[in-house]
Design an enzyme around this catalytic site. Structure first.
Site, PDB file in Angstrom:
ATOM      1  N   ASN A  23      54.969   9.291  -0.427  1.00 44.50           N
ATOM      2  CA  ASN A  23      54.647   8.434  -1.575  1.00 44.50           C
ATOM      3  C   ASN A  23      54.811   6.962  -1.217  1.00 44.50           C
ATOM      4  O   ASN A  23      53.956   6.122  -1.522  1.00 44.50           O
ATOM      5  CB  ASN A  23      55.574   8.755  -2.752  1.00 44.50           C
TER       6      ASN A  23
ATOM      7  N   HIS B 209      50.138  16.536 -14.277  1.00 48.86           N
ATOM      8  CA  HIS B 209      48.895  15.800 -14.015  1.00 48.86           C
ATOM      9  C   HIS B 209      47.964  15.716 -15.218  1.00 48.86           C
ATOM     10  O   HIS B 209      47.004  14.945 -15.205  1.00 48.86           O
ATOM     11  CB  HIS B 209      48.170  16.471 -12.846  1.00 48.86           C
TER      12      HIS B 209
ATOM     13  N   TYR C 136      49.531  21.526  -9.148  1.00 47.35           N
ATOM     14  CA  TYR C 136      49.369  20.484 -10.154  1.00 47.35           C
ATOM     15  C   TYR C 136      49.241  21.120 -11.536  1.00 47.35           C
ATOM     16  O   TYR C 136      48.533  22.103 -11.712  1.00 47.35           O
ATOM     17  CB  TYR C 136      48.110  19.661  -9.896  1.00 47.35           C
TER      18      TYR C 136
ATOM     19  N   ARG D 216      40.279   7.840  -2.423  1.00 50.87           N
ATOM     20  CA  ARG D 216      41.137   7.284  -1.388  1.00 50.87           C
ATOM     21  C   ARG D 216      41.873   8.358  -0.587  1.00 50.87           C
ATOM     22  O   ARG D 216      42.466   9.270  -1.133  1.00 50.87           O
ATOM     23  CB  ARG D 216      42.161   6.330  -2.015  1.00 50.87           C
TER      24      ARG D 216
ATOM     25  N   ARG E 162      38.276  15.336  -5.460  1.00 49.81           N
ATOM     26  CA  ARG E 162      39.082  15.824  -4.334  1.00 49.81           C
ATOM     27  C   ARG E 162      38.972  17.339  -4.334  1.00 49.81           C
ATOM     28  O   ARG E 162      39.248  17.979  -5.340  1.00 49.81           O
ATOM     29  CB  ARG E 162      40.557  15.419  -4.462  1.00 49.81           C
TER      30      ARG E 162
ATOM     31  N   ARG F 283      54.347  10.730 -16.194  1.00 52.14           N
ATOM     32  CA  ARG F 283      54.918  11.154 -14.909  1.00 52.14           C
ATOM     33  C   ARG F 283      55.347   9.961 -14.077  1.00 52.14           C
ATOM     34  O   ARG F 283      56.407   9.959 -13.469  1.00 52.14           O
ATOM     35  CB  ARG F 283      53.905  11.987 -14.124  1.00 52.14           C
TER      36      ARG F 283
ATOM     37  N   HIS G 293      35.397   9.747 -11.381  1.00 48.02           N
ATOM     38  CA  HIS G 293      36.694  10.420 -11.384  1.00 48.02           C
ATOM     39  C   HIS G 293      36.757  11.552 -12.401  1.00 48.02           C
ATOM     40  O   HIS G 293      37.722  12.316 -12.428  1.00 48.02           O
ATOM     41  CB  HIS G 293      37.790   9.382 -11.675  1.00 48.02           C
TER      42      HIS G 293
END
Length: 742
Positions: A91, A652, A524, A461, A431, A624, A491
């Site tokens: 992270n 998430h 997730y 990214r 993703r 979160r 997204h």
């Protein structure tokens, strides 16, 4: 060891020259004509204090501190604690590569635009450096003083060269010469050899060698290879009874690769004396942008920028805390790193490699295995039933990972690909996994002659290379691949299936909060709506047309779509909630807003929540990560609470609830500028009372006073909750028990 004096940064020494307008206030002398009194504010409730925001960068560091708190929690299974140490490290790497890199770029360009809480880029960098050093030291101490000894008690050892006996050293000598030495490249630095390029996130040894003849010293750098395991597993030993209990379990022993290389430096530099060696690691700027309006081929432009990423400027230098002054000064000079960007680390650098330790086969030291259950709507019956038949009977809300992704969303796409009555499949991909069954189903559908459209976001990214590869594979199979809109990341998580049913055409849809990734769907927490509702089908048709063609539709029937509609839509609903609350009366109003998201940063949304709080609306936020809202502040946010839940699964989902106006929404957007202004995001309203009851239960569990969490105070500090002495429940554990497969 670097002295405290040397750690004084330019950030502290350089005065901030920018002066705020209010610091230039002009006061007339007694003889001058006074100005008229200031206008009385029209609405006191609309005046919000200037210190109402928390800094987003420091709030992110607070989030990572909560991750570290899980690693320090001795009630967690031991290898899960090691996992959280690894997550903390990775992270922080990404934070520096992106967020810190962006701040440094703005500072170097002289862009003194202040953050929402009033700090310049330089001031933020100074505070980030201080807080990161504290966190890095705490991170190392949790590993060295708590997790490492506990691993030893369980027969898992991370050892040093000094811990090995001669027989082990002899075996490692053979291993080094055969497996490691051939891939090492010691690089000297002298007039004929310039300082070598050091790639980002690589682990290196800085070595000083001396010529025996004249005593001349030279610097050399040895890169620890990143294509071999960080830890060398040694031959098993019988564990002591103390370490392995009464089971007679063999001990697992690991030697860090840098320890092995350091032991054989004389082999790399024959004829030279090894004076000193120290580990170091550099982090480079990975925050880049593609000039989409200038480049005709976005894919090729992105590949060029990816090639440049490895040459980004340094943003952080991590060093072992025993590094000498002279060695550090050389690295600072040659790598062009500022002293304020140095992080001293006791013990091992780069604990993200603890994933290798987590992988050992010790199930008793990990979370209990959880197998997601098939959603009851899709459960096997005596008479097989397609997902399409199920959705014709009613909408289905899936909650991952508790509801299986593979037997719901994945099966939805796979059945669509195999169904001869399906005419078209359209889907966004942000993703996805390396061996994605979703992508393979789309390829199968295209090869079967169906119209297949994939919106592949190749700018996701750190997943750019994988998405480029998938885009090419899809195109080769005949899938119509688009990359979305210029200047915007796609997204949203949406899928549309068009199916012929007799004389009619019916549309089936999925709108979710998480990626179409079968691997992360097990880790997730996300929700998704599967529906055959005509209004959502029509909305998704319009959305895909705008993403693939020249349609610029801005309004939808049952969706909020960014970059034009989500912020305004949410603020409108907050204001309607306030109006409904006031209509019930000051003491009878039932206004209540519940929000669940990854981040809450957008100032306009935060201000709308502040105004709602002042109006008496009860507001509960489950976030979160980053939160720039300051809850519980007198006169502005007494009616707002903010809590954060971290645990086994990464929380998430994004869910919004407005009680007085009776609306539930789910979708892909967090309350951040990038989501609301620079991305295509989708929020969908969930109307079915059976499904909204499920969302209500989720909120009630997350907001239960006994739920294990952290709560944010008006001072910006997070506090563990509930306090000692109170009963505690785990939100995720309770959901697992409810969904656990028999």
């Amino acid at each position: 060891m670097m002295s405290n004096d040397r750690k004084v940064t330019e950030i502290e020494n350089s005065p901030v020259t920018e002066v705020r307008p209010e610091e230039h206030a002009w006061y007339p002398d007694d003889s001058a004509l006074a100005a008229p009194p200031a206008a009385t504010p029209a609405a006191i409730s609309d005046q919000l204090p200037s210190d109402r925001y928390l800094n987003r960068e420091l709030s992110w560091l607070d989030f990572n501190a909560r991750v570290l708190a899980l690693a320090a929690d001795k009630s967690m299974p031991l290898l899960e604690r090691a996992k959280f140490l690894a997550i903390f490290a990775s992270n922080l790497d990404e934070f520096y590569m992106v967020r810190v890199a962006g701040l440094k770029r703005r500072d170097e360009m002289g862009l003194s635009v202040r953050s929402a809480d009033g700090l310049t880029p330089r001031e933020q960098l100074g505070r980030i450096g201080e807080q990161t050093q504290q966190l890095a030291s705490r991170h190392a101490r949790v590993f060295l003083d708590s997790v490492l000894p506990a691993l030893g008690e369980e027969g898992i050892y991370i050892v040093t060269w000094a811990d090995l006996d001669q027989a082990e050293r002899d075996r490692l000598s053979t291993y080094f010469n055969e497996q490691v030495f051939p891939v090492l490249t010691p690089l000297a630095v002298d007039p004929a050899h310039p300082f070598p390029f050091v790639s980002g996130l690589s682990l290196n040894l800085a070595v000083t060698v001396r010529q025996p003849e004249d005593g001349t010293q030279h610097f050399a750098r040895v890169k620890v290879p990143d294509n071999v395991d960080r830890f060398v597993e040694l031959a098993a030993r019988e564990a002591s009874e103390e370490a392995a209990g009464t089971e007679g379990r063999t001990a697992l022993r690991f030697l860090p690769m840098e320890e092995l290389i350091a032991a054989f430096l004389p082999v790399l530099f024959p004829g030279m004396e090894i004076v000193e060696h120290h580990a170091f690691r550099i982090t480079r700027n990975a925050d880049f942008e593609v000039e989409e309006d200038r480049d005709e081929d976005l894919l090729q432009a992105l590949e060029r920028e990816l090639a440049r990423r490895r040459f980004g400027s340094p943003v952080r230098l991590e060093i072992a805390d025993d590094m000498t002054e002279s060695m550090l000064e050389l690295l600072l000079r040659e790598l062009d790193v500022h002293p304020g960007d140095v992080i001293e680390v006791p013990g091992l650098l780069d604990l993200s490699s603890l994933w290798q330790i987590y992988a050992v086969d010790r199930p008793t030291l990990k979370d209990r295995t959880f197998v997601p259950a098939t959603h009851p709507a899709f459960a096997e019956r005596e008479t097989p039933k397609s997902i399409f038949a199920t959705l014709r009977e009613g909408d289905v809300l899936v909650h991952h990972p508790y509801d299986s992704f593979s037997t719901s969303v994945q099966r939805f796409i796979e059945q669509a690909a195999a169904d001869p009555n399906v005419l078209a499949i359209k889907q966004t991909l942000y993703r996805t996994s390396g061996d994605s069954p979703i992508v393979r189903a789309l390829i199968d559908a295209a090869e079967a002659g169906k119209q297949v459209v994939a919106l592949v976001e190749i700018k996701a990214r750190f997943d750019e290379q994988a998405n480029i590869a998938w885009a090419r594979a899809l195109e080769q199979a005949g899938v119509h691949v688009a990359y979305g809109l210029v200047g915007l990341k796609t997204h949203c998580k949406t899928a549309l299936v068009v199916r012929r049913e007799g004389p009619t055409i019916r549309r089936y849809c999925h709108v979710g909060t998480g990626n179409y990734n079968s691997k992360t769907a097990r880790l997730y927490e996300d929700v998704g709506l599967l529906t055959a509702a005509p209004d959502i089908g029509a909305d998704l048709t319009d959305l895909f047309n705008s993403l693939t063609g020249y349609s610029r539709k801005l309004s939808y029937r049952n969706l909020l779509v960014a970059p034009h509609g989500i912020r305004a839509g949410i603020i409108d609903r907050v204001e309607r909630e306030v109006a409904a609350h006031r209509a019930e009366g000051a003491h009878n109003g039932k206004g209540r807003i519940r929000l669940k998201m990854n981040a809450l940063v957008d100032e306009q949304v935060i201000d709308a929540l502040y105004r709602a709080s002042r109006a008496g609306v009860r507001i509960e936020v489950v976030v979160r990560g980053i939160c720039a809202l300051r809850p519980g502040a007198q006169g502005i946010s007494e009616n707002i609470i903010v809590r954060s839940i971290l645990g086994r699964f990464l929380e998430h989902s994004r869910i919004l609830h407005f009680r007085a106006i009776d609306e539930f929404w789910i979708g892909s957007a967090d309350m951040m500028h990038r989501n609301l202004d620079r991305r295509v995001e989708v929020m969908a309203q969930v109307k079915n009372p059976r499904l909204t009851a499920q969302l209500d239960e989720l909120f009630e569990s997350a907001l239960d006073p006994c739920t294990r969490c952290w709560e944010l105070g008006p001072d910006g500090q997070w506090t563990a909750s509930p306090q000692e002495g109170h009963s505690v429940r785990d939100h995720q554990e309770s959901l697992m028990e409810r969904h656990r497969s028999p």
